[in-house]
Design an enzyme around this catalytic site. Structure first.
Site, PDB file in Angstrom:
ATOM      1  N   MET A  30       0.843  -1.199   0.000  1.00  0.00           N
ATOM      2  CA  MET A  30       0.000   0.000   0.000  1.00  0.00           C
ATOM      3  C   MET A  30       0.879   1.251   0.000  1.00  0.00           C
ATOM      4  O   MET A  30       0.403   2.349   0.305  1.00  0.00           O
ATOM      5  CB  MET A  30      -0.929  -0.001   1.213  1.00  0.00           C
ATOM      6  CG  MET A  30      -1.904  -1.186   1.192  1.00  0.00           C
ATOM      7  SD  MET A  30      -3.403  -0.883   2.120  1.00  0.00           S
ATOM      8  CE  MET A  30      -2.729  -0.605   3.757  1.00  0.00           C
ATOM      9  N   LEU A  33       6.589   3.063   1.941  1.00  0.00           N
ATOM     10  CA  LEU A  33       7.491   1.915   2.031  1.00  0.00           C
ATOM     11  C   LEU A  33       8.576   2.100   3.091  1.00  0.00           C
ATOM     12  O   LEU A  33       8.988   3.213   3.407  1.00  0.00           O
ATOM     13  CB  LEU A  33       8.137   1.658   0.667  1.00  0.00           C
ATOM     14  CG  LEU A  33       7.161   1.373  -0.470  1.00  0.00           C
ATOM     15  CD1 LEU A  33       7.919   1.073  -1.759  1.00  0.00           C
ATOM     16  CD2 LEU A  33       6.227   0.215  -0.133  1.00  0.00           C
ATOM     17  N   HIS A  34       9.016   0.959   3.625  1.00  0.00           N
ATOM     18  CA  HIS A  34      10.129   0.907   4.572  1.00  0.00           C
ATOM     19  C   HIS A  34      10.960  -0.336   4.224  1.00  0.00           C
ATOM     20  O   HIS A  34      10.604  -1.079   3.278  1.00  0.00           O
ATOM     21  CB  HIS A  34       9.612   0.873   6.016  1.00  0.00           C
ATOM     22  CG  HIS A  34       8.546  -0.168   6.248  1.00  0.00           C
ATOM     23  ND1 HIS A  34       8.799  -1.517   6.216  1.00  0.00           N
ATOM     24  CD2 HIS A  34       7.221  -0.045   6.472  1.00  0.00           C
ATOM     25  CE1 HIS A  34       7.687  -2.181   6.442  1.00  0.00           C
ATOM     26  NE2 HIS A  34       6.700  -1.310   6.591  1.00  0.00           N
ATOM     27  N   HIS A  37       9.245  -3.714   3.511  1.00  0.00           N
ATOM     28  CA  HIS A  37       8.701  -3.936   2.161  1.00  0.00           C
ATOM     29  C   HIS A  37       9.817  -4.350   1.199  1.00  0.00           C
ATOM     30  O   HIS A  37       9.647  -5.257   0.380  1.00  0.00           O
ATOM     31  CB  HIS A  37       8.064  -2.656   1.620  1.00  0.00           C
ATOM     32  CG  HIS A  37       6.822  -2.216   2.342  1.00  0.00           C
ATOM     33  ND1 HIS A  37       6.778  -1.091   3.119  1.00  0.00           N
ATOM     34  CD2 HIS A  37       5.584  -2.754   2.396  1.00  0.00           C
ATOM     35  CE1 HIS A  37       5.557  -0.942   3.612  1.00  0.00           C
ATOM     36  NE2 HIS A  37       4.816  -1.931   3.197  1.00  0.00           N
ATOM     37  N   GLN A  62     -10.499  -2.658   2.036  1.00  0.00           N
ATOM     38  CA  GLN A  62     -10.020  -3.320   3.251  1.00  0.00           C
ATOM     39  C   GLN A  62     -10.000  -2.382   4.460  1.00  0.00           C
ATOM     40  O   GLN A  62      -9.572  -2.782   5.542  1.00  0.00           O
ATOM     41  CB  GLN A  62      -8.644  -3.956   3.031  1.00  0.00           C
ATOM     42  CG  GLN A  62      -7.502  -2.972   2.899  1.00  0.00           C
ATOM     43  CD  GLN A  62      -6.221  -3.673   2.477  1.00  0.00           C
ATOM     44  OE1 GLN A  62      -6.099  -4.169   1.357  1.00  0.00           O
ATOM     45  NE2 GLN A  62      -5.246  -3.755   3.379  1.00  0.00           N
ATOM     46  N   GLN A 154      -2.973 -12.625   7.382  1.00  0.00           N
ATOM     47  CA  GLN A 154      -3.189 -12.287   5.973  1.00  0.00           C
ATOM     48  C   GLN A 154      -2.509 -13.311   5.072  1.00  0.00           C
ATOM     49  O   GLN A 154      -3.079 -13.781   4.081  1.00  0.00           O
ATOM     50  CB  GLN A 154      -2.618 -10.890   5.722  1.00  0.00           C
ATOM     51  CG  GLN A 154      -2.526 -10.487   4.276  1.00  0.00           C
ATOM     52  CD  GLN A 154      -2.072  -9.048   4.134  1.00  0.00           C
ATOM     53  OE1 GLN A 154      -2.827  -8.136   4.402  1.00  0.00           O
ATOM     54  NE2 GLN A 154      -0.830  -8.828   3.732  1.00  0.00           N
TER      55      GLN A 154
HETATM   56  P1  AMP Z   1       1.386  -3.114   3.433  1.00  0.00           P
HETATM   57  O1  AMP Z   1       1.951  -2.047   2.562  1.00  0.00           O
HETATM   58  O2  AMP Z   1       1.338  -2.758   4.873  1.00  0.00           O
HETATM   59  O3  AMP Z   1       0.087  -3.669   2.906  1.00  0.00           O
HETATM   60  O4  AMP Z   1       2.407  -4.322   3.361  1.00  0.00           O
HETATM   61  C1  AMP Z   1       2.768  -4.866   2.122  1.00  0.00           C
HETATM   62  C2  AMP Z   1       3.511  -6.160   2.331  1.00  0.00           C
HETATM   63  O5  AMP Z   1       4.684  -5.908   3.103  1.00  0.00           O
HETATM   64  C3  AMP Z   1       2.705  -7.201   3.128  1.00  0.00           C
HETATM   65  O6  AMP Z   1       2.955  -8.476   2.561  1.00  0.00           O
HETATM   66  C4  AMP Z   1       3.272  -7.074   4.500  1.00  0.00           C
HETATM   67  O7  AMP Z   1       3.135  -8.245   5.263  1.00  0.00           O
HETATM   68  C5  AMP Z   1       4.727  -6.784   4.197  1.00  0.00           C
HETATM   69  N1  AMP Z   1       5.390  -6.160   5.349  1.00  0.00           N
HETATM   70  C6  AMP Z   1       5.009  -5.027   5.983  1.00  0.00           C
HETATM   71  N2  AMP Z   1       5.821  -4.773   7.029  1.00  0.00           N
HETATM   72  C7  AMP Z   1       6.746  -5.770   7.046  1.00  0.00           C
HETATM   73  C8  AMP Z   1       7.854  -6.087   7.899  1.00  0.00           C
HETATM   74  N3  AMP Z   1       8.171  -5.330   8.944  1.00  0.00           N
HETATM   75  N4  AMP Z   1       8.571  -7.203   7.609  1.00  0.00           N
HETATM   76  C9  AMP Z   1       8.232  -7.996   6.553  1.00  0.00           C
HETATM   77  N5  AMP Z   1       7.203  -7.749   5.734  1.00  0.00           N
HETATM   78  C10 AMP Z   1       6.463  -6.661   5.971  1.00  0.00           C
END
Ligand code: AMP
Length: 298
Positions: A30, A33-34, A37, A62, A154
């Site tokens: 979404m 980013l960090h 991601h 969602q 998820q």
């Molecule tokens: P989001 O942008 O929050 O929907 O996350 C996108 C993807 O990045 C999802 O598959 C998350 O599980 C993964 N993700 C988010 N934070 C982390 C993290 N700290 N370590 C590993 N994967 C992550």
């Protein structure tokens, strides 16, 4: 790195690679980013992907009423630069009506797995996740897709959905990337004030305490209640849940932790504007093994 906004252009890019026999990996995000991601791109490459497609889409279906859909941080230029630097080959950033055109009427619901943990606290959330991920998997038609273990529930739901709907893709889990004090990296961590950021590390520490208690044979209910109370004492506004469940079925712990080799502890807690989630395995090295907290891939 090319940026595309239509399904036709996404399919053209991926299709050309796959026709040439090149293995394609997908990571869906979404944005905001960090490093967590970006680690998904490494996981995709380790899983055999030779080209990486990333998607950025803040999925309205969602988010529940009163959640942070409007306020969710959006910065495409920054995210695109980070993805390019991390070796992403194709970035898909669809507008909302590309994903949900007028008249859109289909729902995707994974029964059972979506009713517990975050599903109980956020009704409809995982229906929106299952819907958008099924669409993104069908749109991209990659060989493999990587999802983070931070969102363990998820990941379990997506695996079930991809199997149930015969979507021809391999789903891979990626370990949780954490800050040095243990806080799981999350786009929502930026909602925390400096003080809340210090308190936030207590969530991971609390889960580690529960896992250690369970390994030592302490009664789960008492161990979980103790940590929930401690988190509120430390400054969390509320603890939505803290539970011990099987990592694959998400069934609640019944009986001895020592008889549950896939047991994990899961928590969600609110701190200021942020709702934080985390999870870890009770037996990272197998029942009776050491106490290292590394995540075991789902
Ligand atoms: P989001 O942008 O929050 O929907 O996350 C996108 C993807 O990045 C999802 O598959 C998350 O599980 C993964 N993700 C988010 N934070 C982390 C993290 N700290 N370590 C590993 N994967 C992550």
């Amino acid at each position: 790195m090319e940026i595309v906004r239509s399904i036709v252009d996404l399919r053209a890019g991926v299709g050309a690679w796959r026709q040439a026999g090149v293995k394609v990996g997908l990571t869906t995000t979404m944005g905001a980013l960090h490093a967590g991601h970006l680690s998904l791109l490494d996981r995709a490459r380790a899983g055999g992907a030779e080209r990486i497609v990333a998607t950025i889409f803040v999925n309205p279906t969602q988010f529940g009423p009163g959640e942070d859909f409007e306020a969710y941080p959006r910065d495409e230029a920054r995210d695109a630069a980070m993805l390019k630097e991390a070796g992403c080959d194709l970035l898909f950033v669809p507008p909302v009506d590309e994903v949900y055109p007028p008249g859109f009427a289909t729902e995707v619901r994974v029964k059972g797995l979506t009713d517990v943990l975050c599903g109980a606290a956020r009704p409809g959330h995982f229906d929106g996740v299952a819907l958008v991920v099924s669409k993104l998997l069908n749109q991209a038609q990659a060989d493999l897709a990587v999802f983070g273990e931070k969102d363990w529930q998820q990941l379990a739901i997506i695996r079930r959905m991809a199997r149930d709907l015969d979507i021809p893709v391999t789903i891979l889990g990626a370990p949780i990337l954490r800050e040095p004090d243990g806080l799981a990296m999350s786009s929502r961590n930026r909602y925390l004030t400096d003080h809340q950021r210090n308190v936030a590390a207590g969530l991971h520490a609390g889960l580690q305490d529960v896992a250690a208690d369970l390994r030592e044979g302490r009664a789960a209910e008492a161990a979980l209640r103790h940590v929930a109370d401690k988190l509120v004492e430390e400054g969390f506004s509320s603890v939505d849940y803290i539970e011990a469940r099987d990592g694959a079925t998400l069934a609640p712990l019944k009986g001895e932790a020592a008889a549950a080799p896939e047991l994990r502890v899961f928590a969600a807690a609110t701190l200021g504007r942020a709702r934080l989630i985390d999870n870890l395995p009770v037996w990272p090295d197998g029942v009776g093994g050491g106490a290292d907290q590394g995540a075991r891939p789902l």
